[in-house]
Design an enzyme around this catalytic site. Structure first.
Site, PDB file in Angstrom:
ATOM      1  CE  LYS A   1      26.103  -2.950   4.196  1.00 24.21           C
ATOM      2  NZ  LYS A   1      27.322  -2.564   4.944  1.00 24.21           N
TER       3      LYS A   1
ATOM      4  CB  THR B   1      33.962  -2.578   7.728  1.00 25.69           C
ATOM      5  OG1 THR B   1      32.800  -3.374   7.989  1.00 25.69           O
ATOM      6  CG2 THR B   1      35.205  -3.424   7.928  1.00 25.69           C
TER       7      THR B   1
ATOM      8  CB  ILE C   1      27.780  -3.932   0.937  1.00 22.09           C
ATOM      9  CG1 ILE C   1      27.400  -3.547  -0.497  1.00 22.09           C
ATOM     10  CG2 ILE C   1      28.958  -3.081   1.422  1.00 22.09           C
ATOM     11  CD1 ILE C   1      26.847  -2.130  -0.625  1.00 22.09           C
TER      12      ILE C   1
ATOM     13  CE1 TYR D   1      25.104   0.401   6.100  1.00 23.03           C
ATOM     14  CE2 TYR D   1      26.772   2.121   6.263  1.00 23.03           C
ATOM     15  CZ  TYR D   1      26.336   0.847   6.552  1.00 23.03           C
ATOM     16  OH  TYR D   1      27.130   0.005   7.299  1.00 23.03           O
TER      17      TYR D   1
END
Length: 306
Positions: A171, A49, A212, A141
């Protein structure tokens, strides 16, 4: 095995740009403070993001200095790192630790496809050896829809067992909750975050630690209430409301959509700008997004302060 320092709702902070596509540091730091005040437990600069892959090493270094210099504690930052260059990833990771960050969020080396677990393990092993800092806390990630490769559950288990005080969480933005469930079955005390609040209740029930999520940039208070009250009498209703918000946003391009919402919420059209190759949300799309989110808020307005 370390569980990791983070839990709760973390915002992958959006990055504002000026008209000449430079980072707007003043807007960035003000927004970061507001996210924490609104209820976020922590911040993840330079994630998806935040358009992290579009930012240079020097830009990231400057923003980290601005964040900590503005009074945000380093331990509330999980800094996005991970590039196709091991050397660059080492530099970004060292910069994060120098800023006092509580952890880093590590992308795999995404340009290289069909890499097996041994190759990815070697990348992480080399990163840890070259950083050589006992403060390092790595969250893997997992985002194969963007990266094209991911951290398999077997590899996550392997890395956590090889580096029990360093590889502390994951995540999962892969979209299939079976992945997170598999990781937590293998590693019950692992710091597992989910990438969408539509699965936040599931991950908490499975022993994970939070989310998240891009929508923490636009709905931080709603997400915090859902997290805090999940096991209370209003928990499911709050989680359903947060999930409906996320589902609405998912119908639009992620980063331009979130920035359009931030611009609207803050009354600041400069926030809507993205850095190429992304493109701003077109006027008709923006209006439709704002209308749909407005309808959600009208149906379930935020509680008023006591």
């Amino acid at each position: 095995m370390a569980r990791g320092p983070f839990s709760g709702v973390l915002a992958p902070v959006a990055t504002p740009f000026t008209r000449d596509l430079q980072i707007d540091t003043a807007r960035f730091t003000a927004f970061a403070h507001d996210l924490l005040k609104a209820g976020c437990h922590g911040l993840v600069p330079f994630g998806t993001t935040g358009e992290g892959p579009s930012l240079s090493v020097e830009e990231r270094r400057g923003l980290l200095a601005a964040l900590t210099g503005s009074g945000i504690p380093g331990e509330r930052l999980m800094v996005g790192v991970g590039t196709c260059s091991l050397d660059t990833t080492v530099r970004l990771t060292c910069d994060a630790l120098d800023a006092g960050a509580g952890g880093v969020l590590l992308l795999p080396p995404f340009f290289f496809k069909k890499i097996d677990d041994d190759g990815l393990a070697a990348y992480v092993d080399a990163l840890i050896a070259q950083v050589n800092d006992p403060r390092l806390q790595i969250y893997l990630y997992h985002i194969p829809p963007h990266a094209g490769i991911g951290w398999s559950p077997a590899l996550v288990e392997r890395l956590a067992q090889t580096h029990p005080d360093t590889v502390v969480g994951v995540k999962d933005s892969g979209g299939d909750f079976a992945y997170t469930r598999d990781v937590l079955t293998r590693l019950p005390d692992f710091g597992a975050f989910i990438g969408t609040e539509r699965q936040l209740g599931d991950v908490l029930d499975a022993g994970g630690v939070g989310t998240i999520t891009t929508t923490a940039n636009a709905n931080p208070a709603g997400l915090r209430r859902a997290f805090d009250q999940w096991r209370g009498t209003q928990g499911q209703a709050l989680m359903d409301a947060a999930g409906a918000y996320r589902k609405t946003v998912e119908g639009f391009p992620t980063v331009p959509g979130i920035k359009a919402l931030i611009a609207h919420e803050r009354g600041d059209p400069e926030w809507a700008r993205v850095r190429p190759p992304l493109t701003d949300l077109a006027g008709e799309q923006r209006d439709r997004l704002l209308q749909r989110v407005g309808e959600l808020e009208a149906l379930a307005p935020a509680p008023k302060p006591a």
